[in-house]
Design a protein around this motif. Sequence first.
Motif, PDB file in Angstrom:
ATOM      1  N   GLY A  85       0.650  -1.346  -0.068  1.00 55.21           N
ATOM      2  CA  GLY A  85       0.075  -0.141   0.085  1.00 55.21           C
ATOM      3  C   GLY A  85       0.606   1.171  -0.098  1.00 55.21           C
ATOM      4  N   GLN A  86       0.309   2.439   0.504  1.00 53.96           N
ATOM      5  CA  GLN A  86       1.028   3.755   0.538  1.00 53.96           C
ATOM      6  C   GLN A  86       2.293   3.572   1.262  1.00 53.96           C
ATOM      7  OE1 GLN A  86       0.486   6.564  -1.274  1.00 53.96           O
ATOM      8  NE2 GLN A  86      -0.783   5.184  -2.360  1.00 53.96           N
ATOM      9  N   PRO A  87       3.299   4.111   1.408  1.00 55.22           N
ATOM     10  CA  PRO A  87       4.289   4.159   2.071  1.00 55.22           C
ATOM     11  C   PRO A  87       4.096   4.654   3.602  1.00 55.22           C
ATOM     12  CG  PRO A  87       5.018   4.914   0.164  1.00 55.22           C
ATOM     13  CD  PRO A  87       3.797   4.914  -0.007  1.00 55.22           C
ATOM     14  N   ALA A  88       4.179   3.897   4.550  1.00 53.14           N
ATOM     15  CA  ALA A  88       3.777   4.266   5.892  1.00 53.14           C
ATOM     16  C   ALA A  88       4.350   3.679   7.040  1.00 53.14           C
ATOM     17  CB  ALA A  88       2.274   4.378   6.034  1.00 53.14           C
ATOM     18  N   LEU A  89       4.766   4.123   7.954  1.00 52.96           N
ATOM     19  CA  LEU A  89       5.246   3.141   9.039  1.00 52.96           C
ATOM     20  C   LEU A  89       4.061   2.483   9.667  1.00 52.96           C
ATOM     21  CD1 LEU A  89       7.981   2.890  10.684  1.00 52.96           C
ATOM     22  CD2 LEU A  89       6.997   4.666  12.134  1.00 52.96           C
ATOM     23  N   ARG A  90       4.277   0.997   9.850  1.00 53.46           N
ATOM     24  CA  ARG A  90       3.255   0.247  10.345  1.00 53.46           C
ATOM     25  C   ARG A  90       3.764  -0.746  11.544  1.00 53.46           C
ATOM     26  NH1 ARG A  90       1.609  -3.518   5.780  1.00 53.46           N
ATOM     27  NH2 ARG A  90       0.359  -4.615   7.425  1.00 53.46           N
ATOM     28  N   HIS A  91       3.050  -0.731  12.598  1.00 49.82           N
ATOM     29  CA  HIS A  91       3.267  -1.602  13.794  1.00 49.82           C
ATOM     30  C   HIS A  91       2.190  -2.579  13.760  1.00 49.82           C
ATOM     31  CE1 HIS A  91       2.925  -2.335  18.238  1.00 49.82           C
ATOM     32  NE2 HIS A  91       3.920  -3.002  17.686  1.00 49.82           N
ATOM     33  N   VAL A  92       2.405  -4.016  13.646  1.00 49.90           N
ATOM     34  CA  VAL A  92       1.530  -5.018  13.601  1.00 49.90           C
ATOM     35  C   VAL A  92       1.620  -5.827  14.781  1.00 49.90           C
ATOM     36  CG1 VAL A  92       0.661  -6.876  12.113  1.00 49.90           C
ATOM     37  CG2 VAL A  92       1.759  -4.971  11.003  1.00 49.90           C
ATOM     38  N   THR A  93       0.622  -5.709  15.749  1.00 50.65           N
ATOM     39  CA  THR A  93       0.663  -6.437  17.056  1.00 50.65           C
ATOM     40  C   THR A  93       0.072  -7.923  16.848  1.00 50.65           C
ATOM     41  OG1 THR A  93      -1.336  -5.460  17.478  1.00 50.65           O
ATOM     42  CG2 THR A  93       0.590  -4.357  18.255  1.00 50.65           C
ATOM     43  N   LEU A  94       0.749  -8.732  16.350  1.00 53.72           N
ATOM     44  CA  LEU A  94       0.441 -10.099  16.470  1.00 53.72           C
ATOM     45  C   LEU A  94       1.135 -10.917  17.634  1.00 53.72           C
ATOM     46  CD1 LEU A  94       1.066 -11.016  12.450  1.00 53.72           C
ATOM     47  CD2 LEU A  94      -0.993 -10.183  13.907  1.00 53.72           C
ATOM     48  N   THR A  95       0.898 -12.063  17.815  1.00 54.62           N
ATOM     49  CA  THR A  95       1.528 -12.870  18.772  1.00 54.62           C
ATOM     50  C   THR A  95       2.656 -13.774  18.121  1.00 54.62           C
ATOM     51  OG1 THR A  95      -0.210 -14.649  18.560  1.00 54.62           O
ATOM     52  CG2 THR A  95      -0.312 -13.151  20.666  1.00 54.62           C
ATOM     53  N   PHE A  96       3.533 -14.170  18.907  1.00 55.63           N
ATOM     54  CA  PHE A  96       4.654 -14.970  17.933  1.00 55.63           C
ATOM     55  C   PHE A  96       4.084 -16.261  17.253  1.00 55.63           C
ATOM     56  CE2 PHE A  96       7.878 -18.642  17.790  1.00 55.63           C
ATOM     57  CZ  PHE A  96       8.774 -17.946  17.104  1.00 55.63           C
ATOM     58  N   GLN A  97       4.383 -16.377  15.975  1.00 55.00           N
ATOM     59  CA  GLN A  97       3.870 -17.362  15.208  1.00 55.00           C
ATOM     60  C   GLN A  97       5.066 -18.506  14.681  1.00 55.00           C
ATOM     61  OE1 GLN A  97       0.627 -18.121  14.747  1.00 55.00           O
ATOM     62  NE2 GLN A  97       0.454 -16.400  16.219  1.00 55.00           N
ATOM     63  N   GLU A  98       5.172 -19.779  14.988  1.00 56.08           N
ATOM     64  CA  GLU A  98       6.363 -20.332  14.571  1.00 56.08           C
ATOM     65  C   GLU A  98       6.453 -20.667  13.067  1.00 56.08           C
ATOM     66  OE1 GLU A  98       9.663 -22.516  14.016  1.00 56.08           O
ATOM     67  OE2 GLU A  98       9.063 -21.842  15.841  1.00 56.08           O
ATOM     68  N   ASP A  99       5.331 -20.590  12.351  1.00 53.66           N
ATOM     69  CA  ASP A  99       5.478 -20.700  10.769  1.00 53.66           C
ATOM     70  C   ASP A  99       6.093 -19.287  10.226  1.00 53.66           C
ATOM     71  OD1 ASP A  99       3.129 -19.148  11.474  1.00 53.66           O
ATOM     72  OD2 ASP A  99       2.087 -20.183   9.932  1.00 53.66           O
ATOM     73  N   ILE A 100       5.721 -18.167  10.678  1.00 55.25           N
ATOM     74  CA  ILE A 100       6.217 -16.945  10.561  1.00 55.25           C
ATOM     75  C   ILE A 100       7.565 -16.791  10.718  1.00 55.25           C
ATOM     76  CG2 ILE A 100       6.302 -14.518  10.918  1.00 55.25           C
ATOM     77  CD1 ILE A 100       3.494 -14.345  11.031  1.00 55.25           C
ATOM     78  N   ASN A 101       8.361 -17.264  11.953  1.00 57.55           N
ATOM     79  CA  ASN A 101       9.815 -17.393  12.273  1.00 57.55           C
ATOM     80  C   ASN A 101      10.283 -18.440  11.450  1.00 57.55           C
ATOM     81  OD1 ASN A 101      11.790 -17.249  14.322  1.00 57.55           O
ATOM     82  ND2 ASN A 101      11.469 -19.253  14.383  1.00 57.55           N
TER      83      ASN A 101
END
Length: 291
Positions: A123-139
Amino acid sequence: MKRLPHRPIAGGTNNGTRQARYTYWRSGQSDQAPPGLAFYVSMAGEFHARPHYFVSGEELAHTTRLIYQIEGLARFEAEAGQWEIKAGNLIFIPPLIPFSYSATDSIKHHWVSLAGVWPPVLGQPALRHVTLTFQEDINATFVQLRESLILRRPGYPLMAISHFFELLGQIERVSSQITTESTYPETVRNALIYLKENCTAPFSAAKTAAVIGLSESHMRALFEKWLGESPKQFHTRCRIEEAQRLLRGQNLRVAEVAFQLGFQDAAHFSRLFKQVTGLPPNRYAKQGLPH
């Protein structure tokens, strides 16, 4: 202080000859853009910092950056605001955005830098903070992305960008699950929180039902309706996800992981792990990419 080895085949622990601000690091880099793309993964790494770590955003100021917190609590500050960064949280940082990242205690995070234009998919350039919990598949995907830049096998620039898109898909999936959970009845949400916080203890239907103020039968009916699984199945899934994190990130023996998760019998833990993941825990740990 010795000079760090030339990247991309870089990594190691602090043995007294490297900078005192970290205990482990491993990173890779690339200067090749896949054909037809205006951006590419230029660097990726994992970093374990000592207490009182501080860094500003000047080193890679002309790249798009992504930080994924693995462990510990950090503080991120920029003109747009300041946030506490917990395990599982992500920060998307556009180029030329001044920022600082600091931590009082030791922390671990993955990071990725993208050269070229800001990815239109974000999307548009912008600072984003995404508040997820730790996920092993993402890691695990962050690890695969990094290793593709270190190993540099044929086609690695495409592999790196494919892992980046895989990350975006995983982030969207987890974000959507969190949004879905917000629509659950309060009693179900409270049960989920309780079971997640107590995933290292043996499951107790009676105790869980008492915490949320329902009968066991009513609680099971709500779980089947809203989650499509029983409270015990959800608790088991939480335990196995924590086991995956420990096996990948802590280099623990199977018996040690079983003990930490409250299993009295390592063989029972192994059978359950294989039932949920399709692999025995010792094989799962060995197939993980090196840290």
